[in-house]
Design a protein around this motif. Structure first.
Motif, short mmCIF file in Angstrom:
data_model
loop_
_atom_site.label_atom_id
_atom_site.label_comp_id
_atom_site.label_asym_id
_atom_site.label_seq_id
_atom_site.Cartn_x
_atom_site.Cartn_y
_atom_site.Cartn_z
N ARG A 15 37.28 30.29 37.86
CA ARG A 15 38.55 29.90 38.50
C ARG A 15 39.46 29.22 37.48
O ARG A 15 40.66 29.49 37.44
N LEU A 16 38.89 28.37 36.67
CA LEU A 16 39.70 27.68 35.66
C LEU A 16 40.20 28.65 34.60
O LEU A 16 41.35 28.55 34.16
N LEU A 17 39.37 29.59 34.21
CA LEU A 17 39.82 30.61 33.26
C LEU A 17 40.92 31.48 33.87
O LEU A 17 41.86 31.86 33.18
N GLN A 18 40.81 31.75 35.18
CA GLN A 18 41.87 32.51 35.86
C GLN A 18 43.17 31.71 35.88
O GLN A 18 44.26 32.29 35.75
N ILE A 19 43.08 30.41 36.04
CA ILE A 19 44.28 29.58 35.98
C ILE A 19 44.91 29.71 34.59
O ILE A 19 46.13 29.82 34.45
N LEU A 67 36.11 36.64 28.81
CA LEU A 67 35.18 35.57 29.17
C LEU A 67 34.79 35.67 30.65
O LEU A 67 33.61 35.52 30.99
N ILE A 68 35.75 35.92 31.50
CA ILE A 68 35.48 36.03 32.94
C ILE A 68 34.53 37.19 33.22
O ILE A 68 33.59 37.06 34.01
N GLU A 69 34.77 38.31 32.56
CA GLU A 69 33.88 39.47 32.74
C GLU A 69 32.44 39.11 32.38
O GLU A 69 31.51 39.55 33.03
N LEU A 71 31.03 36.35 32.81
CA LEU A 71 30.45 35.49 33.85
C LEU A 71 29.90 36.31 35.02
O LEU A 71 29.03 35.84 35.73
N GLY A 72 30.45 37.49 35.24
CA GLY A 72 29.97 38.34 36.32
C GLY A 72 30.15 37.75 37.71
O GLY A 72 29.30 37.91 38.57
N VAL A 73 31.26 37.08 37.93
CA VAL A 73 31.54 36.50 39.24
C VAL A 73 32.65 37.27 39.93
O VAL A 73 33.40 38.01 39.28
N ASP A 74 32.76 37.10 41.23
CA ASP A 74 33.84 37.73 41.97
C ASP A 74 35.15 37.05 41.64
O ASP A 74 35.22 35.82 41.54
N SER A 75 36.17 37.84 41.49
CA SER A 75 37.49 37.32 41.16
C SER A 75 38.17 36.75 42.40
O SER A 75 38.03 37.28 43.50
N VAL A 76 38.89 35.66 42.20
CA VAL A 76 39.71 35.10 43.27
C VAL A 76 40.99 35.90 43.30
O VAL A 76 41.54 36.25 42.25
N PRO A 77 41.50 36.21 44.49
CA PRO A 77 42.76 36.95 44.56
C PRO A 77 43.86 36.25 43.77
O PRO A 77 43.98 35.02 43.77
N ILE A 81 45.22 32.02 43.00
CA ILE A 81 45.29 31.37 41.70
C ILE A 81 46.74 31.03 41.37
O ILE A 81 47.05 29.94 40.88
N GLU A 82 47.64 31.96 41.67
CA GLU A 82 49.06 31.73 41.40
C GLU A 82 49.57 30.51 42.15
O GLU A 82 50.32 29.70 41.60
N SER A 83 49.12 30.32 43.39
CA SER A 83 49.58 29.16 44.15
C SER A 83 49.01 27.87 43.57
O SER A 83 49.67 26.83 43.58
N LEU A 84 47.78 27.92 43.04
CA LEU A 84 47.20 26.75 42.38
C LEU A 84 48.02 26.39 41.13
O LEU A 84 48.32 25.22 40.89
N VAL A 85 48.35 27.39 40.36
CA VAL A 85 49.13 27.16 39.14
C VAL A 85 50.52 26.65 39.49
O VAL A 85 51.01 25.70 38.89
#
Length: 161
Positions: A15-19, A67-69, A71-77, A81-85
């Motif tokens: 999630r943090l990397l997605q941010i 890096l996210i790939e 981790l092999g986790v499900d992506s957050v829509p 993430i955009e609303s968090l940012v």
């Protein structure tokens, strides 16, 4: 999710990397906005600065996605993430600053601070991640260093004007 929280899992790290990816998209979009809307005012030095910032942001996104790939986790829509940012970092608009360079400086400093905080949170965590911790930190430290160079470049241009 905040960088100041303790990172205890692959999901939190992802999630943090997605941010970080969204922050890079913001930097790129704002550079393009300035390039397109203020082109009559831009000189070659500023044009180059904005083009380099956009290119660097695209590269950073690709590295973060890698890096996210791993981790092999499900992506957050994306919209979540955009609303968090937006809530944390998006309180300003490109035209809220007195000039292109001030906006670019703010963007570079925001990205630098985000990566600095993320590195500190990872270094302070004893969690085991699915990707190599040294590789993770090396990648993030390299991105942070490039953001620091961006801050310096913008500052140098501003000082010459």
């Amino acid at each position: 999710m905040s960088v100041s929280q303790r990172i205890t899992s692959d999901d939190q790290l992802a999630r943090l990397l997605q941010i970080g990816i969204v922050l890079e998209e913001v930097v790129e979009a704002r550079a393009h906005h300035h390039y397109e809307s203020l082109d009559a005012e831009l000189d070659e030095e500023v044009e180059t600065l904005l083009a380099d910032a956009a290119e660097e942001s695209a590269e950073h996104r690709a590295r973060l996605e890698g890096l996210i790939e791993g981790l092999g986790v499900d992506s957050v829509p994306f919209d979540e993430i955009e609303s968090l940012v937006d809530a944390r970092y998006g309180r300003t608009q490109p035209d809220d600053f007195d000039g292109v360079l001030y906006d670019q400086l703010c963007n570079e400093e925001t990205a630098y601070k985000f990566y600095d905080d993320l590195i500190e949170a990872i270094a302070g965590s004893d969690a085991e991640f699915s990707i190599d911790r040294a590789e993770l930190l090396d990648t993030l430290e390299a991105i942070r260093e490039e953001e620091a160079e961006g801050v310096s470049e913008v500052t140098e241009v501003m000082e010459r004007r």
